[in-house]
Design an enzyme around this catalytic site. Structure first.
Site, PDB file in Angstrom:
ATOM      1  N   HIS A 128       0.816  -1.226   0.000  1.00 27.81           N
ATOM      2  CA  HIS A 128       0.000   0.000   0.000  1.00 27.81           C
ATOM      3  C   HIS A 128       0.848   1.273   0.000  1.00 27.81           C
ATOM      4  CE1 HIS A 128      -3.660  -2.211   0.423  1.00 27.81           C
ATOM      5  NE2 HIS A 128      -3.379  -2.681   1.619  1.00 27.81           N
ATOM      6  N   HIS A 167      -6.285  -7.149  -0.610  1.00 31.77           N
ATOM      7  CA  HIS A 167      -6.448  -5.721  -0.883  1.00 31.77           C
ATOM      8  C   HIS A 167      -5.670  -5.339  -2.137  1.00 31.77           C
ATOM      9  CE1 HIS A 167      -6.847  -6.217   3.549  1.00 31.77           C
ATOM     10  NE2 HIS A 167      -7.919  -5.475   3.338  1.00 31.77           N
ATOM     11  N   ASP A 252      -4.565 -12.598   3.572  1.00 35.90           N
ATOM     12  CA  ASP A 252      -5.797 -12.107   4.193  1.00 35.90           C
ATOM     13  C   ASP A 252      -7.047 -12.429   3.378  1.00 35.90           C
ATOM     14  OD1 ASP A 252      -4.714 -10.398   2.318  1.00 35.90           O
ATOM     15  OD2 ASP A 252      -4.706  -8.632   3.611  1.00 35.90           O
TER      16      ASP A 252
HETATM   17 ZN   LIG Z   1      -4.150  -7.037   2.608  1.00 36.13          ZN
END
Ligand SMILES: [Zn+2]
Length: 343
Positions: A128, A167, A252
């Protein structure tokens, strides 16, 4: 006898830590490190220690201003003074430089021919982190720093990064959005943090077509993931011919990880590892480097990382079969990637 995979971990990765509760904490990897040192893996793995990434390594991706901000906030009283998820404390920059440097260490071993496969079990995670800001528990973008290092030190100009963390890897995408020298493929749950990574984000300038986002629906599980990655990676690897495959390996998306609504099983992480080994064998002399990203249930994280390691240890067998999935096929049906790639 297959060559031993290189595994990198270090207890100094515990040092990025605060007393307050955070999903991203040293407890994620403690038991995992212990298991890797246990009798089950004795003699099977080559283990490595990290070095610190240099300022030049880091500044190939991140701005000097951002590094200044990191130093400043690392000394603030409130660990959340910089960002509401991404805590910073005295050891954060050091630990993050050790995380990025761990990836570089394995990249050197792979490029030097000492190992084929590497897995950097580092923290804090990185995907990220954008050039000018950290977010989502990520301080330095480990996989992006590694790709830049490979371009600079080894002259590579076709690097494939697969990001299967649940993500979107917004930071990695931002770093390589305008270049054709890094092909970035991200599969992630749609409409989840950081709310980027739509199929329409395909790159710009010379990088047009070299960003492929596969946002998927809640409840997707092993068959849908295997269908999408089998189809997309099978096609693009053959056409792009990467010189190395880097993987932002986030755990995740496991069904036991409550941060997402994706339902992958532990076994899927072994299966995707086998697929990646096949692709690396076809395209790039087996060069494959995995880098740990997310995974916030320490139990499923450990089991799934070990499923990956076991996948690395198995001899290359048959390529995992892809079973047609109608729900997954609909994601590909009108996808803009068809303008650039045959899949
Ligand atoms: Zn993640």
């Amino acid at each position: 006898m297959p060559r031993q995979p290189g595994i990198l971990f270090d207890r100094r990765y515990y040092e990025h830590s605060i007393p307050q509760q955070s999903l991203e904490n040293a407890g994620r990897v403690r038991s995992l490190y212990h298991s890797l040192e246990g009798p089950e893996y004795a003699g099977l793995l080559r283990t490595y220690q990290p070095r610190e990434a240099t300022v030049a390594d880091i500044e190939a991706v991140h701005s000097g201003f951002y590094l200044e901000q990191l130093r400043e906030h690392a000394n603030a009283e409130d660990p959340y003074s910089y960002d509401r998820d991404t805590y910073l404390m005295e050891q954060s920059l050091y630990t993050a430089a050790l995380a990025a440097g761990g990836c570089l260490e394995l990249a050197d071993r792979i490029m030097g021919g000492e190992i084929d496969y590497g897995f950097a079990l580092i923290r804090p995670p990185g995907h990220h982190a954008e050039p000018g800001r950290g977010m989502g528990f990520c301080v330095l973008n480990n996989v992006a720093i590694t790709a830049e290092y490979l371009r600079r030190m080894y002259g590579l100009d076709r690097i494939l990064i697969l990001d299967f963390d649940v993500h979107h890897g917004n930071g990695t995408q931002a770093v390589f959005y305008e270049t054709e020298q890094v092909l970035f493929v991200s599969i992630h749950q749609e409409k989840l943090f950081p709310f980027t990574g739509t199929a329409g984000e395909t790159g710009s300038g010379r990088g047009r077509g070299y960003t492929i986002n596969l946002p998927v629906h809640q409840q997707f599980a092993d068959p849908e993931y295997l269908f999408l990655l089998g189809r997309v990676l099978g096609g693009v690897v053959e056409q792009y011919l990467p010189q190395i495959i880097l993987v932002s390996a986030g755990y995740d998306g496991h069904h036991a990880d409550s941060i997402s609504r994706i339902m992958l099983t532990t076994g899927w992480y072994g299966t995707v590892t086998e697929l990646l080994k096949h692709l690396a064998q076809e395209a790039c002399g087996n060069r494959l480097l995995l880098v740990l990203e997310g995974g916030y249930n320490p139990v499923s994280l450990e089991e799934s990382v070990l499923a990956t390691v076991d996948g690395l240890l198995r001899p290359v067998g048959r390529r995992p079969g892809v079973i047609h999935s109608e729900r997954a096929a609909r994601i590909l049906a009108n996808h803009p990637l068809h303008a650039f790639w045959t899949v």
